[in-house]
Design a protein around this motif. Structure first.
Motif, mmCIF file in Angstrom:
data_model
loop_
_atom_site.group_PDB
_atom_site.id
_atom_site.type_symbol
_atom_site.label_atom_id
_atom_site.label_comp_id
_atom_site.label_asym_id
_atom_site.label_seq_id
_atom_site.Cartn_x
_atom_site.Cartn_y
_atom_site.Cartn_z
ATOM 1 N N VAL A 96 0.866 -1.176 0.000
ATOM 2 C CA VAL A 96 0.000 0.000 0.000
ATOM 3 C C VAL A 96 0.899 1.220 0.000
ATOM 4 C CG1 VAL A 96 -1.715 1.301 1.307
ATOM 5 C CG2 VAL A 96 -1.879 -1.184 1.172
ATOM 6 N N LEU B 274 -6.537 6.475 1.490
ATOM 7 C CA LEU B 274 -7.170 5.236 1.030
ATOM 8 C C LEU B 274 -7.729 5.410 -0.383
ATOM 9 C CD1 LEU B 274 -9.053 4.135 4.276
ATOM 10 C CD2 LEU B 274 -7.401 2.746 3.009
ATOM 11 N N ASN C 106 -5.036 5.124 -2.991
ATOM 12 C CA ASN C 106 -4.604 3.738 -3.167
ATOM 13 C C ASN C 106 -5.615 2.924 -3.957
ATOM 14 O OD1 ASN C 106 -2.040 2.592 -1.666
ATOM 15 N ND2 ASN C 106 -2.788 4.317 -0.449
ATOM 16 N N LEU C 107 -6.891 3.152 -3.705
ATOM 17 C CA LEU C 107 -7.918 2.361 -4.383
ATOM 18 C C LEU C 107 -7.957 2.649 -5.883
ATOM 19 C CD1 LEU C 107 -10.760 2.633 -1.722
ATOM 20 C CD2 LEU C 107 -9.580 0.544 -2.401
ATOM 21 N N LEU D 69 -15.472 -1.644 -2.507
ATOM 22 C CA LEU D 69 -15.366 -1.651 -1.040
ATOM 23 C C LEU D 69 -16.314 -2.681 -0.439
ATOM 24 C CD1 LEU D 69 -15.166 2.186 -0.279
ATOM 25 C CD2 LEU D 69 -13.306 0.521 -0.319
ATOM 26 N N LEU E 122 -14.652 -3.752 3.008
ATOM 27 C CA LEU E 122 -13.940 -2.594 3.561
ATOM 28 C C LEU E 122 -14.889 -1.467 3.955
ATOM 29 C CD1 LEU E 122 -10.862 -2.317 1.155
ATOM 30 C CD2 LEU E 122 -10.760 -2.718 3.613
ATOM 31 N N GLU F 194 -6.218 -5.651 6.279
ATOM 32 C CA GLU F 194 -6.773 -4.468 5.633
ATOM 33 C C GLU F 194 -5.942 -4.065 4.422
ATOM 34 O OE1 GLU F 194 -8.748 -2.370 9.606
ATOM 35 O OE2 GLU F 194 -6.691 -1.889 8.989
ATOM 36 N N ARG F 195 -4.628 -4.149 4.545
ATOM 37 C CA ARG F 195 -3.787 -3.843 3.383
ATOM 38 C C ARG F 195 -4.070 -4.800 2.246
ATOM 39 N NH1 ARG F 195 0.269 -3.060 7.366
ATOM 40 N NH2 ARG F 195 1.187 -5.093 6.923
ATOM 41 N N VAL G 158 -7.357 -3.837 0.594
ATOM 42 C CA VAL G 158 -7.196 -2.637 -0.216
ATOM 43 C C VAL G 158 -6.538 -2.992 -1.547
ATOM 44 C CG1 VAL G 158 -5.926 -0.458 -0.406
ATOM 45 C CG2 VAL G 158 -7.157 -1.006 1.704
ATOM 46 N N ARG H 142 -8.196 -2.598 -5.232
ATOM 47 C CA ARG H 142 -7.485 -1.835 -6.253
ATOM 48 C C ARG H 142 -7.406 -2.618 -7.562
ATOM 49 N NH1 ARG H 142 -2.264 -0.165 -3.736
ATOM 50 N NH2 ARG H 142 -1.662 -2.332 -4.101
#
Length: 611
Positions: free
Chosen positions: A455, A460, A463-464, A480, A485, A511-512, A515, A519
């Motif tokens: 990440v 956030l 990153n997404l 999400l 998320l 969580e990473r 994400v 992505r």
């Protein structure tokens, strides 16, 4: 208007091209300053005008002294002297500003060019170098171009011209005193010539030491939690202090020789002043010259100080700049990826860009993947990773790659993405060698979740949408929900605008990972590569993600490196790899029955990690 880089935000490489690593430093410097030659010429002319206005002043002083003895006009000459001083200061200030601004522009474009090169480096080139050292070449090394542009190039030329003009004026006044002056300066030239090679070696060592220190800092911050958890602050501190001390020693050594060279010029001018005063005094006493001529000549000797010091500084700074240029050229000589089809690709037609997201929200057609007798090793000295492996994956569905650690599963994904090129054989996407694809089109068709799910520092939201900057708010919200998320983000005060910290340190491992998966899904790829995508998820989120993968497999080709039985059993086909070879291909039920290796993995490794 600004440069193209300022207008578009992209690296501006206009006027600068990558030169071979063995090109002399002066040619590289000229390639950097060529786009700014107009501004440099203007700055140089202003510098020469400053020197020229200064050369007139001794003549006015001589006239003033002569008039004092003959009751000639004095007030006008004093006013002329004041005007010359003011004009000299104004022109000098303007010239300094023009040169400084131009030098900063040279540094900016050098950085733009180097950044553009580094972003296109081949993965193998990055892995062989410390990231901190590469960062140092963009920051510290390019900064030195500022000084070398003004001091070495412009300063060297203007100081030589000013020095020549001053010597000519001195010769017109008295050749004997000129000979005395040149003798003192010759001694300085010999000393500086002996010192210059030492400056170059010391400056190169200093720059390399700064790079080592940057690498040590990147190493420490890259694993900051591990450093603290291991109680290794003192050991890492000693490593950093050692690197800083070595950089200090190298810089002091360079400074020592620079001081010798710089003060040699000043000492030579002072020696010339004393010699001229002594010899000139004797010549005045013998009536060979007038007192006014001696005073004017002494002023010219005094005016030699700036160009002599500037010339000595130009020589020393050139050595420092040459060391920096050498390091910059080393970075620019690193191999970069070729965006277009590779020359060694098969003679198949180059595909058109793959279709992107359709207005209906559906992805384009899933891709087929084929490995045809592919062999690969990361380095000639390292063992073979793939030994003539072959398999074919039809469009759509989910394929799982399983096998012991080191079997070459992740390398399959790296070869598909063209992070590396196979030594022999062909990797095909839709029946076309990936080397025949444009690299941009190839990677636009692929979504990739790496094993450690990196990440980036930022928010956030950034990153997404990193891989799909045009994604709509609805698409982001759908991703999400898919990766579970939404609840976490709704609980954050800043929501999607929450910063995640360096390498996502504010997020948990799970969580990473989610994400990174979101992505990849936002790209709506034709081919989705998941490298142990569920390794850090709890049972609830893993079950949800399995449903997501199963749904994606209906419209996209999904390849998964998996170590959990719950993920493997969902696959439409399983490719078992071991020791760089494909051992078996089939469904879970088929492989459990027909492959002892797979049965062993299913009974031990898979079940252990799943349980």
């Amino acid at each position: 208007m600004g440069t193209s880089a300022e207008r578009t935000g992209l690296p501006d490489t206009e006027g600068i091209s990558a030169l071979p690593a063995d090109v002399p430093a002066w040619r590289v410097l000229l390639s950097y300053v060529r786009p700014h030659r107009g501004a440099l010429l203007a700055g140089g002319v202003l510098s020469l005008a400053t020197a020229a206005s200064g050369l007139v002043l001794p003549l006015v002083v001589r006239e003033l002294i002569d008039n004092l003895g003959s009751d000639g006009p004095v007030a006008e000459l004093v006013a002329a002297m004041a005007a010359l001083v003011l004009i000299n200061a104004a022109i000098g200030a303007l010239g300094s500003y023009v040169l400084h601004r131009t030098a900063e522009s040279v540094v900016l474009e050098a950085r733009h060019h180097l950044i553009g090169r580094l972003l296109r480096l081949r993965l193998s080139a990055v892995e062989r170098h410390e990231p901190g050292d590469l960062m140092s070449r963009v920051t510290a090394d390019t900064t030195l171009l500022r000084v070398v542009t003004t001091d070495s190039l412009v300063g060297g030329v203007t100081s030589v011209l000013a020095l020549a003009a001053t010597v000519v004026m001195m010769g017109l006044m008295d050749l004997t005193l000129l000979g005395v002056t040149l003798l003192a300066l010759a001694v300085a030239v010999v000393v500086i010539g002996l010192v210059v090679p030492r400056i170059h070696r010391a400056a190169r060592h200093a720059q390399e030491s700064v790079g080592v220190m940057g690498a040590a800092l990147e190493r420490m911050f890259g694993a900051f939690r591990t450093v603290k958890a291991s109680g290794a602050e003192d050991r890492e501190g000693d490593r950093l202090r050692g690197a800083a001390s070595e950089a200090w020693r190298a810089s002091v050594r360079a400074g020592k020789w620079e001081a010798v060279a710089g003060n040699t010029g000043g000492l030579a001018v002072q020696a010339a002043f004393i010699a001229v005063l002594s010899v000139g005094g004797a010549r005045v006493a013998s009536s060979a010259i007038e007192v006014g001529t001696l005073v004017a000549f002494l002023l010219y000797v005094y005016y030699l100080m700036p160009p002599v010091n500037q010339l000595a500084s130009a020589v020393t700074q050139y050595q420092v700049g040459a060391a920096a240029v050498a390091r910059i050229q080393e970075a620019e000589a690193l191999p970069i990826e070729q965006l277009g089809p590779l020359p060694r690709a098969t003679d198949q037609p180059i595909p058109s860009p793959p279709p992107r997201l359709q207005p209906t929200g559906t992805t384009s057609a899933p891709a087929a993947v084929t490995f045809d007798r592919v062999s690969f090793r990361y380095d000639p000295e390292l063992p073979v990773v793939h030994d003539e492996i072959s398999f074919a994956i039809p469009p759509g569905g989910m394929t799982a790659f399983v096998g012991p650690s080191g079997a070459g599963k992740t390398t399959v994904f790296s070869l598909i993405e063209r992070f590396y090129e196979p030594d022999t054989g062909h990797v095909l996407l839709d029946g076309i060698d990936v080397q025949a694809w444009s690299l941009t089109d190839l990677r636009a068709a692929i979504g990739y979740v790496e094993q450690d799910a990196p990440v980036l520092s930022g928010t956030l939201r950034e990153n997404l949408v990193f891989g799909a900057p045009g994604a709509t708010a609805e698409e982001v919200e759908r991703a999400l929900r898919t990766t579970r998320l939404s609840a976490m983000i709704n609980a954050l005060p800043d929501g999607l605008d929450t910063t995640v910290g360096h390498r996502g340190m504010k997020l948990s491992g799970g969580e990473r990972q989610r994400v990174a998966i979101a992505r990849a899904l936002l790209r709506r790829p034709r081919l989705l590569l998941l490298d142990e995508a569920t390794s850090q998820l709890d049972a609830v989120n893993e079950a949800a993600l399995r449903d997501t993968i199963a749904e994606a497999a209906r419209t996209t080709t999904v390849l998964v490196v998996a170590h959990r039985l719950s993920t493997v059993t969902l696959a439409h086909r399983i490719i078992l790899m071991d020791a760089g070879q494909v051992r078996a291909i089939g469904t879970h039920r088929e492989l459990v029955t027909n492959s002892p290796l797979y049965a062993e993995l299913a009974a031990t490794q898979f079940l252990a990690t799943a349980g």
